[in-house]
Design a protein around this motif. Structure first.
Motif, PDB file in Angstrom:
ATOM      1  N   LEU A 129      -0.196  26.362  18.682  1.00 28.31           N
ATOM      2  CA  LEU A 129       1.046  25.597  18.820  1.00 28.31           C
ATOM      3  C   LEU A 129       1.295  25.193  20.276  1.00 28.31           C
ATOM      4  O   LEU A 129       1.832  24.119  20.535  1.00 28.31           O
ATOM      5  CB  LEU A 129       2.222  26.408  18.281  1.00 28.31           C
ATOM      6  CG  LEU A 129       2.206  26.650  16.763  1.00 28.31           C
ATOM      7  CD1 LEU A 129       3.378  27.525  16.346  1.00 28.31           C
ATOM      8  CD2 LEU A 129       2.244  25.323  16.008  1.00 28.31           C
ATOM      9  N   GLU A 179      11.679  33.290  20.757  1.00 28.94           N
ATOM     10  CA  GLU A 179      12.200  31.937  20.974  1.00 28.94           C
ATOM     11  C   GLU A 179      13.401  31.926  21.922  1.00 28.94           C
ATOM     12  O   GLU A 179      13.397  31.179  22.911  1.00 28.94           O
ATOM     13  CB  GLU A 179      12.546  31.282  19.639  1.00 28.94           C
ATOM     14  CG  GLU A 179      11.349  30.911  18.782  1.00 28.94           C
ATOM     15  CD  GLU A 179      10.626  29.660  19.260  1.00 28.94           C
ATOM     16  OE1 GLU A 179      11.153  28.969  20.148  1.00 28.94           O
ATOM     17  OE2 GLU A 179       9.523  29.378  18.745  1.00 28.94           O
ATOM     18  N   PHE A 208       8.737  26.753  20.654  1.00 30.21           N
ATOM     19  CA  PHE A 208       8.205  25.936  19.561  1.00 30.21           C
ATOM     20  C   PHE A 208       9.302  25.336  18.684  1.00 30.21           C
ATOM     21  O   PHE A 208       9.043  24.400  17.934  1.00 30.21           O
ATOM     22  CB  PHE A 208       7.278  26.756  18.663  1.00 30.21           C
ATOM     23  CG  PHE A 208       6.156  27.444  19.372  1.00 30.21           C
ATOM     24  CD1 PHE A 208       5.366  26.765  20.283  1.00 30.21           C
ATOM     25  CD2 PHE A 208       5.889  28.784  19.130  1.00 30.21           C
ATOM     26  CE1 PHE A 208       4.328  27.395  20.947  1.00 30.21           C
ATOM     27  CE2 PHE A 208       4.847  29.428  19.786  1.00 30.21           C
ATOM     28  CZ  PHE A 208       4.068  28.739  20.707  1.00 30.21           C
ATOM     29  N   MET A 209      10.540  25.886  18.754  1.00 27.53           N
ATOM     30  CA  MET A 209      11.602  25.510  17.821  1.00 27.53           C
ATOM     31  C   MET A 209      12.737  24.775  18.536  1.00 27.53           C
ATOM     32  O   MET A 209      13.512  25.397  19.276  1.00 27.53           O
ATOM     33  CB  MET A 209      12.146  26.760  17.123  1.00 27.53           C
ATOM     34  CG  MET A 209      11.101  27.514  16.314  1.00 27.53           C
ATOM     35  SD  MET A 209      11.755  29.027  15.571  1.00 27.53           S
ATOM     36  CE  MET A 209      12.956  28.337  14.425  1.00 27.53           C
ATOM     37  N   ILE A 234      12.553  23.018  13.444  1.00 28.49           N
ATOM     38  CA  ILE A 234      11.709  24.184  13.201  1.00 28.49           C
ATOM     39  C   ILE A 234      10.427  24.125  14.028  1.00 28.49           C
ATOM     40  O   ILE A 234       9.922  25.141  14.492  1.00 28.49           O
ATOM     41  CB  ILE A 234      11.378  24.294  11.697  1.00 28.49           C
ATOM     42  CG1 ILE A 234      12.665  24.581  10.915  1.00 28.49           C
ATOM     43  CG2 ILE A 234      10.348  25.392  11.439  1.00 28.49           C
ATOM     44  CD1 ILE A 234      12.470  24.633   9.419  1.00 28.49           C
ATOM     45  N   ILE A 235       9.883  22.916  14.213  1.00 28.25           N
ATOM     46  CA  ILE A 235       8.638  22.773  14.968  1.00 28.25           C
ATOM     47  C   ILE A 235       8.738  21.584  15.924  1.00 28.25           C
ATOM     48  O   ILE A 235       9.196  20.521  15.540  1.00 28.25           O
ATOM     49  CB  ILE A 235       7.431  22.603  14.007  1.00 28.25           C
ATOM     50  CG1 ILE A 235       6.128  22.536  14.781  1.00 28.25           C
ATOM     51  CG2 ILE A 235       7.600  21.384  13.110  1.00 28.25           C
ATOM     52  CD1 ILE A 235       5.719  23.807  15.429  1.00 28.25           C
ATOM     53  N   TYR A 236       8.338  21.795  17.173  1.00 24.09           N
ATOM     54  CA  TYR A 236       8.385  20.688  18.121  1.00 24.09           C
ATOM     55  C   TYR A 236       7.162  19.800  17.946  1.00 24.09           C
ATOM     56  O   TYR A 236       6.206  20.142  17.250  1.00 24.09           O
ATOM     57  CB  TYR A 236       8.501  21.196  19.542  1.00 24.09           C
ATOM     58  CG  TYR A 236       7.277  21.853  20.156  1.00 24.09           C
ATOM     59  CD1 TYR A 236       6.163  22.236  19.404  1.00 24.09           C
ATOM     60  CD2 TYR A 236       7.227  22.101  21.533  1.00 24.09           C
ATOM     61  CE1 TYR A 236       5.069  22.830  19.982  1.00 24.09           C
ATOM     62  CE2 TYR A 236       6.120  22.709  22.115  1.00 24.09           C
ATOM     63  CZ  TYR A 236       5.053  23.065  21.332  1.00 24.09           C
ATOM     64  OH  TYR A 236       3.950  23.655  21.907  1.00 24.09           O
ATOM     65  N   SER A 237       7.178  18.645  18.580  1.00 23.61           N
ATOM     66  CA  SER A 237       6.062  17.704  18.524  1.00 23.61           C
ATOM     67  C   SER A 237       5.582  17.419  19.952  1.00 23.61           C
ATOM     68  O   SER A 237       6.294  17.693  20.923  1.00 23.61           O
ATOM     69  CB  SER A 237       6.499  16.401  17.847  1.00 23.61           C
ATOM     70  OG  SER A 237       7.444  15.737  18.653  1.00 23.61           O
ATOM     71  N   LEU A 257      12.834  19.895   9.603  1.00 20.50           N
ATOM     72  CA  LEU A 257      11.594  20.212  10.309  1.00 20.50           C
ATOM     73  C   LEU A 257      11.687  19.868  11.799  1.00 20.50           C
ATOM     74  O   LEU A 257      10.991  20.473  12.618  1.00 20.50           O
ATOM     75  CB  LEU A 257      10.422  19.453   9.688  1.00 20.50           C
ATOM     76  CG  LEU A 257       9.866  19.982   8.360  1.00 20.50           C
ATOM     77  CD1 LEU A 257       8.733  19.090   7.882  1.00 20.50           C
ATOM     78  CD2 LEU A 257       9.375  21.414   8.513  1.00 20.50           C
ATOM     79  N   ARG A 258      12.536  18.930  12.142  1.00 15.92           N
ATOM     80  CA  ARG A 258      12.688  18.544  13.548  1.00 15.92           C
ATOM     81  C   ARG A 258      13.128  19.725  14.405  1.00 15.92           C
ATOM     82  O   ARG A 258      12.845  19.756  15.609  1.00 15.92           O
ATOM     83  CB  ARG A 258      13.719  17.424  13.674  1.00 15.92           C
ATOM     84  CG  ARG A 258      13.286  16.112  13.049  1.00 15.92           C
ATOM     85  CD  ARG A 258      14.420  15.106  13.098  1.00 15.92           C
ATOM     86  NE  ARG A 258      14.007  13.794  12.608  1.00 15.92           N
ATOM     87  CZ  ARG A 258      14.827  12.779  12.420  1.00 15.92           C
ATOM     88  NH1 ARG A 258      16.124  12.923  12.669  1.00 15.92           N
ATOM     89  NH2 ARG A 258      14.364  11.618  11.976  1.00 15.92           N
ATOM     90  N   GLY A 276       1.540  21.140  21.418  1.00 15.24           N
ATOM     91  CA  GLY A 276       2.614  20.513  22.192  1.00 15.24           C
ATOM     92  C   GLY A 276       2.113  19.792  23.423  1.00 15.24           C
ATOM     93  O   GLY A 276       2.653  18.758  23.812  1.00 15.24           O
TER      94      GLY A 276
END
Length: 624
Positions: A216, A138, A262-263, A241-244, A238-239, A220
């Motif tokens: 993942l 990361e 991803f984070m 820890i994982i992207y959207s 969670l915002r 994205g």
């Protein structure tokens, strides 16, 4: 001279680039014979299986992203995938070849890999890989992405091509220069190498980590917001820890923000989070970015099982080219057939694709029925019900014009759309069969010096209009029909001074000296033999006739090329070339562009043929 590692060394090989994996395949076959895979050996075989599974991951995400009937209200960028982007990203899978070759070198240099690499997952290996991903992969990706590839030199020479695509797609995630993909390969490999180094590596870890990594990445770039707003509100951590998809799309559009792998945690630490990230995520996931109502809808249908796979959400490399039966599609035929059985009970049309023309949104909806079903008597009522529901739905949405594709306006089915207009006299949406422009296209193909034509399907809707138009031009029309009553009815519609130009014939022999045939009824080889050498067959018959005669020429189905300023067009309409649509589709588009307020159903108004043709020319549509 291009900078090093800015282009792929096998770029000129085309589809032959997969030969580069030949040695890997040969090694896999050799190891399969010697050791099998039960003990974790045959590393080359595992790499080939992983290669296929990774490609499938990207393909499945592409299919999901482009199923508009599922995803259109949660799309982040509303634009559609176009031909330019598809061509640019055509070789998106280059990175799979690169990483397969790099992995081959790694495993080849491992001492006795089959003896020391188990199949089953080990908990310590999973923990090691996760820790290394967070503390190595990361931050390395974040720093390389932000400090290197978004610096002036590397961005302009390497990374800008990745940002040149208009709409993020799963394949866009894999699209980049060799230098970028080498950096991604290092980032992805670091946790696995670490797990192997401490003796906790396994094939399950390799499969699991690599496929989750690809999953993942595709998530994205899917351009579809998959996370519900309540999830991030219930667990705000969670915002980070994982992207959207909406989070990544902001980076894609604005470039100098949201650099994480991803984070988003690392964007937080680097103070590069876009302030609109969470607001946009909530807006998209709640559907507040509402779907735009199309101005024009073309109501299509499926021709057969094979052509049902020629849709944007299956293989874009196939749907972006004119339909043909590809060997690649044959293994998927049973799956498409099962899908047909699932779709049979559905009573609702669904959106398939869209594009913008002169500021107006044009959508294609599909009736989930196949061509042969239109000729089954017990299916007709159900098909009409579906078409009617689509018209009523379009009317409620505020669609201005709805055009019916070939079988959806069949005369025996609904009188060319007359049934629906009569049943719903207060429709605001204009129902159009588009046959006026179809007739215009056929008529404008005929040379001006022609004095006589032979017309089959002469008493059909199009045949009648063509005959009446040509006789007014002092052209003799040999109308093939056995029905004297129907012939006389059409003849009486012509002005008295031109009626003698319409001649009834009952056999093909009558046209043995006529070199201009207009075909509205399918012709066999035996029937085509009556045409003299040098004949040109104009046609409006579905399916098109087969060109048996080498001494004659055959026209295509009536079609028109859309203007060059059309936006978001990324799929071909059945067998048509890129940017070309059937004339009935174009007729509906012209109806919408002109803002005409009348329905175009039933018999063709011969007086409007030239009007519609001139309107099409005015708006930049051109005959093929």
């Amino acid at each position: 001279m291009a900078p090093p590692l800015s282009s792929w060394p096998w770029a000129n090989l085309g589809a032959y680039k997969y030969v580069l994996c030949g040695p890997l395949a040969a090694k896999a076959i050799s190891e399969w014979r010697e050791t099998g895979v039960s003990d974790g050996g045959a590393w080359a075989m595992h790499l080939l299986i992983l290669f296929a599974l990774r490609g499938l991951t990207y393909q499945l995400w592409h299919s999901f992203s482009n199923m508009l009937y599922f995803t259109r209200r949660r799309r982040v960028i509303r634009s559609s995938l176009d031909f330019d982007q598809i061509d640019k990203e055509w070789d998106w899978d280059n990175f799979l070849i690169l990483q397969a070759l790099l992995a081959s070198v790694f495993f080849y240099r491992m001492p006795s890999p089959g003896d020391h690499l188990p199949l089953l997952l080990q908990l310590k290996g999973v923990i090691t890989a996760l820790v290394l991903h967070v503390v190595v992969s990361e931050p390395v990706f974040y720093l390389a992405h932000r400090c290197l590839f978004h610096g002036d030199y590397l961005f302009s020479h390497y990374h800008s091509i990745h940002h040149s695509s208009n709409v993020p797609q799963p394949m866009t995630a894999a699209f980049g220069t060799p230098l970028e993909q080498l950096v991604v390969s290092v980032v992805m490999a670091a946790p696995l190498v670490g797990a192997f180094a401490v003796g906790q590596g396994s094939w399950s870890l390799v499969y699991g980590y690599v496929l989750v990594f690809d999953f993942l990445r595709c998530l994205g770039y899917s351009n579809v917001e998959v996370f519900p707003a309540w999830l991030f509100e219930a667990m705000p951590i969670l915002r980070y820890i994982i992207y959207s998809p909406s989070y990544l799309t902001l980076h894609y559009k604005e470039k100098n923000c949201n650099f994480c792998l991803f984070m988003p945690l690392f964007d937080l630490l680097g103070n590069t989070i876009n302030n609109k990230s969470w607001e946009l995520q909530k807006e998209i996931s709640l559907g507040k970015n509402s779907d735009r109502v199309p101005d024009f809808v073309f109501l299509a249908h499926v021709v057969d099982v094979t052509s049902s796979m020629h849709v944007p959400f299956v293989f874009r490399s196939i749907s972006s080219r004119p339909f043909a039966v590809h060997l690649l599609l044959l293994p998927f035929w049973p799956l498409a057939f099962v899908f047909m059985l699932i779709m049979w009970p559905l009573s609702k049309t669904f959106p398939l694709s869209f594009y913008n023309l002169r500021g107006r949104l044009h959508q294609t909806w599909v009736v989930p029925r196949y061509g042969f079903q239109y000729f089954l008597p017990f299916c007709r009522e159900g098909i009409n019900d579906q078409i009617e529901l689509a018209i009523v739905r379009a009317d409620k949405l505020g669609v201005k014009v709805l055009s019916l594709a070939a079988l959806n306006k069949n005369e025996s089915l609904n009188g060319g759309g007359t049934l629906f207009v009569s049943k719903h006299p207060d429709l605001r949406v204009r129902v159009v069969h588009g046959n006026t422009l179809t007739a215009a296209v056929i008529l404008n193909e005929i040379p001006r010096d022609v004095e006589e034509v032979f017309l089959t399907g002469a008493t059909s809707k199009l045949g009648r209009a063509i005959a009446l138009y040509l006789c007014r031009k002092n052209i003799r029309v040999l109308m093939l029909t056995l029905s004297t009553e129907r012939f006389l009815k059409i003849q009486k519609e012509a002005p008295a001074e031109f009626q003698h130009h319409l001649v009834q014939v009952t056999k093909y022999q009558a046209a043995q000296n006529c070199k201009t045939w207009i075909v509205g009824k399918w012709l066999s080889l035996r029937e085509q033999r009556w045409a003299p050498s040098g004949t040109h067959f104009h046609q409006f018959v579905v399916p098109p006739i087969i060109g048996f005669r080498k001494d004659c020429t055959y026209g295509n189905l009536a079609a028109m090329r859309l203007p060059k300023d059309v936006e978001g067009l990324g799929s071909c309409e059945y067998t048509m070339e890129r940017g070309v649509v059937h004339a009935c589709h174009a007729g509906g588009a012209v109806h919408c562009l002109e803002g005409w307020t009348h329905h175009e159903v039933g018999a063709i108004d011969v007086d409007r043929i030239d009007v519609v043709w001139k309107a099409a020319m005015k708006h930049g549509l051109r005959p093929v």
